[in-house]
Design a protein around this motif. Sequence first.
Motif, mmCIF file in Angstrom:
data_model
loop_
_atom_site.group_PDB
_atom_site.id
_atom_site.type_symbol
_atom_site.label_atom_id
_atom_site.label_comp_id
_atom_site.label_asym_id
_atom_site.label_seq_id
_atom_site.Cartn_x
_atom_site.Cartn_y
_atom_site.Cartn_z
ATOM 1 N N PHE A 29 0.571 -1.059 -0.161
ATOM 2 C CA PHE A 29 0.099 0.060 -0.202
ATOM 3 C C PHE A 29 0.961 1.108 -0.172
ATOM 4 O O PHE A 29 0.608 2.180 -0.736
ATOM 5 N N ARG A 30 2.017 1.074 0.679
ATOM 6 C CA ARG A 30 3.002 2.190 0.704
ATOM 7 C C ARG A 30 3.694 2.648 -0.464
ATOM 8 O O ARG A 30 4.422 3.540 -0.613
ATOM 9 N N GLY A 31 3.658 1.610 -1.280
ATOM 10 C CA GLY A 31 4.693 1.630 -2.541
ATOM 11 C C GLY A 31 6.028 1.486 -2.077
ATOM 12 O O GLY A 31 7.178 1.724 -2.707
ATOM 13 N N ILE A 32 6.480 0.705 -1.139
ATOM 14 C CA ILE A 32 7.945 0.344 -0.640
ATOM 15 C C ILE A 32 8.458 -0.728 -1.622
ATOM 16 O O ILE A 32 7.768 -1.611 -1.922
ATOM 17 N N PHE A 33 9.675 -0.430 -2.006
ATOM 18 C CA PHE A 33 10.359 -1.397 -2.888
ATOM 19 C C PHE A 33 10.310 -2.745 -2.407
ATOM 20 O O PHE A 33 10.741 -3.079 -1.233
ATOM 21 N N PHE A 35 7.751 -2.872 -4.460
ATOM 22 C CA PHE A 35 6.324 -2.651 -4.943
ATOM 23 C C PHE A 35 6.139 -1.204 -5.179
ATOM 24 O O PHE A 35 5.081 -0.719 -5.407
ATOM 25 N N GLY A 36 7.304 -0.360 -5.255
ATOM 26 C CA GLY A 36 7.418 0.897 -5.704
ATOM 27 C C GLY A 36 8.592 1.566 -5.288
ATOM 28 O O GLY A 36 9.699 0.730 -5.181
ATOM 29 N N GLN A 37 8.876 2.661 -5.597
ATOM 30 C CA GLN A 37 10.113 3.697 -5.191
ATOM 31 C C GLN A 37 10.150 4.178 -4.103
ATOM 32 O O GLN A 37 11.033 4.892 -3.988
ATOM 33 N N GLU A 38 9.580 3.799 -2.850
ATOM 34 C CA GLU A 38 9.536 4.339 -1.677
ATOM 35 C C GLU A 38 10.248 3.310 -0.749
ATOM 36 O O GLU A 38 10.716 2.121 -1.167
ATOM 37 N N THR A 39 10.878 3.679 0.414
ATOM 38 C CA THR A 39 11.831 2.894 1.106
ATOM 39 C C THR A 39 11.482 3.236 2.788
ATOM 40 O O THR A 39 11.019 4.599 3.084
ATOM 41 N N PHE A 40 11.442 2.354 3.705
ATOM 42 C CA PHE A 40 11.128 2.376 4.978
ATOM 43 C C PHE A 40 12.391 3.032 5.812
ATOM 44 O O PHE A 40 12.824 1.985 6.527
ATOM 45 N N LEU A 41 12.772 4.112 5.541
ATOM 46 C CA LEU A 41 13.914 4.898 6.119
ATOM 47 C C LEU A 41 13.148 5.984 7.254
ATOM 48 O O LEU A 41 12.708 6.715 6.595
ATOM 49 N N ARG A 42 13.281 5.563 8.264
ATOM 50 C CA ARG A 42 12.833 6.447 9.386
ATOM 51 C C ARG A 42 13.790 6.970 10.593
ATOM 52 O O ARG A 42 14.574 6.206 11.023
ATOM 53 N N THR A 43 13.961 8.151 10.819
ATOM 54 C CA THR A 43 14.743 8.820 11.913
ATOM 55 C C THR A 43 16.024 8.159 11.672
ATOM 56 O O THR A 43 16.672 8.522 10.808
ATOM 57 N N ASP A 44 16.575 7.456 12.709
ATOM 58 C CA ASP A 44 17.924 7.066 12.887
ATOM 59 C C ASP A 44 18.294 5.960 11.878
ATOM 60 O O ASP A 44 19.278 5.632 11.470
ATOM 61 N N THR A 462 6.159 5.083 8.011
ATOM 62 C CA THR A 462 6.260 6.200 7.129
ATOM 63 C C THR A 462 7.596 5.645 6.013
ATOM 64 O O THR A 462 8.344 4.967 6.133
ATOM 65 N N THR A 463 7.631 6.569 4.885
ATOM 66 C CA THR A 463 8.530 5.880 4.208
ATOM 67 C C THR A 463 9.077 7.571 3.582
ATOM 68 O O THR A 463 8.801 8.678 3.657
ATOM 69 N N THR A 464 10.172 7.023 2.639
ATOM 70 C CA THR A 464 10.785 8.309 1.901
ATOM 71 C C THR A 464 11.093 7.735 0.751
ATOM 72 O O THR A 464 11.150 6.594 0.357
ATOM 73 N N SER A 465 11.734 8.576 -0.201
ATOM 74 C CA SER A 465 11.936 8.303 -1.717
ATOM 75 C C SER A 465 13.266 7.358 -1.762
ATOM 76 O O SER A 465 14.562 8.035 -1.175
ATOM 77 N N ARG A 466 13.323 6.145 -1.937
ATOM 78 C CA ARG A 466 14.237 5.369 -2.146
ATOM 79 C C ARG A 466 15.310 6.140 -3.507
ATOM 80 O O ARG A 466 16.589 5.871 -3.310
ATOM 81 N N THR A 467 14.672 6.206 -4.401
ATOM 82 C CA THR A 467 15.266 6.899 -5.581
ATOM 83 C C THR A 467 16.300 8.023 -5.295
ATOM 84 O O THR A 467 17.402 8.100 -5.656
ATOM 85 N N ALA A 468 15.743 9.032 -4.350
ATOM 86 C CA ALA A 468 16.442 10.293 -3.968
ATOM 87 C C ALA A 468 17.703 9.690 -3.143
ATOM 88 O O ALA A 468 18.819 10.143 -3.018
ATOM 89 N N TYR A 469 17.421 8.637 -2.180
ATOM 90 C CA TYR A 469 18.201 8.305 -1.198
ATOM 91 C C TYR A 469 19.627 7.519 -1.897
ATOM 92 O O TYR A 469 20.899 7.720 -1.384
#
Length: 908
Positions: A29-33, A35-44, A462-469
Amino acid sequence: MEKHSKQGRRACLIAFVVPVVAMILIFIFRGIFPFGQETFLRTDMYHQYAPFFSEFQYKLHHGGSLLYSWDVGLGINFSALYAYYLASPLNWLLLLCPKGLILEFMTYMIVVKIGLAGVAMCWYLRRRFPQQTLGCSFIAILYALSGYISAYSWNLMWLDCIILFPLIMLGFERLVRGESAMLYVIALGLSILSNYYISIMTCIFMVIYFICLNVLEGIGDARVVGLRVLRFGIYSLIAGGLAAVTLLPEIYALQMTASSDVNFPQTATQYFTIIDMFARHMPFVETEQGLDHWPNIYAGALVFLLLPLYFMNRKIGLREKIVNGLLLVFFYLSFSVNILNFIWHGFHYPNSLPCRQSFIYIFLILVLCYEAWLDRAASSAREVNASFGMAIAFLLVTQKVVTDDAIHFSVFYLSGLFVLLYYGFLYTERTRTKRTHRWTAIAMLVVVSVEATLNMAVTSVTTTSRTAYVSDNQDVEKLVQAVRAEDDGFYRFEKITRKTKDDGAWMNFPSVSLFSSTAYAHCSDFFKRMGMESSTNAYSITGSTPLMNMLMSVKYDIYSEEPQALGEMGLSYIASSGMTSIYQTEFALPLGYMLPGSALDAWDTHAGTPALAQNSLCEALDCAPVMDSVLGEFYDADYSFTADQAGEYYAYVNNAAVKQVSANYGYTEKSFNNVDRGYLLELGYLEAGDTVTLHSKTEGQSVSADVYRFDYNALRALQDVLQDESLELTSWKDTKLSGTITTEKGGVMMTSIPYDPGWKIFVDGVETDITEVKDTFLGVELTPGTHTIELRFMPQGLVLGGLITVLSLVMLLAIWLITRRFGLLSDGLREYEELTQEDEDADPSATTEHAVVEDDEAAVFEEELQAEDDLNTAAPADGDDATPEALAEDTNGNEDDADLEIIAIHEE
């Protein structure tokens, strides 16, 4: 027997599969790789864990030392960093992971660990309680998808301790009863090895729980209690000893951090009330990860019904209710009272991520709920109705009195809906027919799974852009490899456009910046005095001038845009890849260089402002200052200046209350955050006549600043002085460096290596005392002449820790052999307790009603068969007059129904 084992496997499988499927559905649902181009990178996980995992993987694949790393913050004790962040045995699977999938390795390791937490909880419940039902899978799912996991699932270095905690508890209960302590020792040892910090909380609770278990088991005989204390102490020490190989280096390293100071609170304060805290049991409450202290204790709406039923249940002993009730109250106080909160967190206040011990509370309350679930047949319809009424009344009261912003108004209604559903299941069971039981059990499983999954989806991940990272990773790595192929000396890189302070670890090149709980406190202090960004557990090259870059051997700069005035800034183009380019600077000193003793004394790093501190070094070496002051003027709350000549400009904000500043150039604007950390604002290269206006973005604060132009001619003169007598390295590795240096007058050879007691310096083959240069860097006094220099690193405490671990293993093996042969510390205690069994039988409340039935599956299965016979002969009952036997109607021996739920009726 086979049926019993099959049921247990099904329960554990459900406890694993449901949380895993729930997380994967959320990822889809979140589009995490992938399944998408997001990644589960949060805080630390974004700023620290991903870079450190990358460095660990790089070392495993390239054969680097696990003792020291140059890719993290000027150089750091990697064994301590490993112990703090990477010690989970599962992380060694990185050997099989390619570099491009490190983020996915971390992400899906979280999913697997959440599933394993469910399995561990399910296994504990099946071993702890004699009734063997699939109800344990419901509770295990709630443990695996609790509010603690919602808030901290990204903190994968803690998850091993959450998995191991149920096993520690089961082993600990066996230990107190005089049975084998092997499970306790091994599980606790692995927990301490995996993460010492969370294990501190586990160990604190073991002491508290030991007292509770002695009260429940009976403390009438001094010899029994003495033997329990002896076994508890010995086995706990052995567990700690098993982890000593990582624990001791970490302890020594943490003594050099800013967190080593302990300031015990002088007064007691309360953050919030018990009603406020208990309201956070509701689903869909926003998790707290900041500094507001709220505990993350969601464990399912089922708690609102089963917890009152536990305390109303007549089959559960009064002593057990009192002890467990006091435990819950103690945890509420621990969440709310500052002193207890301080103690739980290792005699420190956490910078964020509050109430990190709340997983223990969640475990306890779920165990009580499971006990109420098992004995629900003993609860009358009136009690079930009363529990439902209390749950609804509590929700109504909290909606009126609780003002927590994290609780949306819809939370109360959704919580009420789930409470109503669970009440319907409990009530239906009391009037069920032959087929009702099976579908009720299935419905319970489905609703619990849906509730826990929805709560996780709403409050977590929460997610962030895997592509940008990862966008420039391959380009940077390609350029760094190209430079290393041509230049095999020692030097550091600066990445101008940084994603994190640990970019060096993420892309595996020697760096300056660091964000880690193992950061050297003296480095943070030095960086701040010299105008670079630093905090309690971080220091960064942000704000660094060319002088500071030179002193720290920064030879190559990585840019995403072409820099201005290459010639004046001493930069020469090397290569490009994609949108990334690398430049070499002429201002880079070797790793070590001579400072006359008089110059070292004259260098005042506490001169008042960073510019004065840097100019002080120039003056100490009889060179012109590198920072030239430029006058400006105030306009209301702003500060403006005009460049008197072309050059690189810096500003230092004197108002420590200003946190954000914008620099307006007329045609563009640049923002600076965390300005209150006291670093120099890099305004960039300005042409003569350019005007810059500094504006405070912190409400109610004005900008008061000092502006400077950097003098590259003065820097060249200073470089000539220091370069003349510098260390020429002949070889360098992670833990060993060798070279020669010639000095005419002698003095102190200063290096840009942070001071660590693990370093040893040998001058001409003789170990020589280390000089701490400005309390920050390694140095050594040298006499005039030519000297061979060798530096070797061995983490402080590693050898002793390894020895303790080996001795602990030998001791554990010896105890195991002795107890098997003679029963010392184990069977002897159990046999002695049997002698006092008559006294305990005379006082039924002296023991727990639900002692664990272990290694006796035949007896359990026989009891289940008897229960089934009772169920087949029982008549349906309704209302308050129903008996437990009548309420436990069977489904005519249907095997599927029996697999889903078997209620064992016990005669008191």
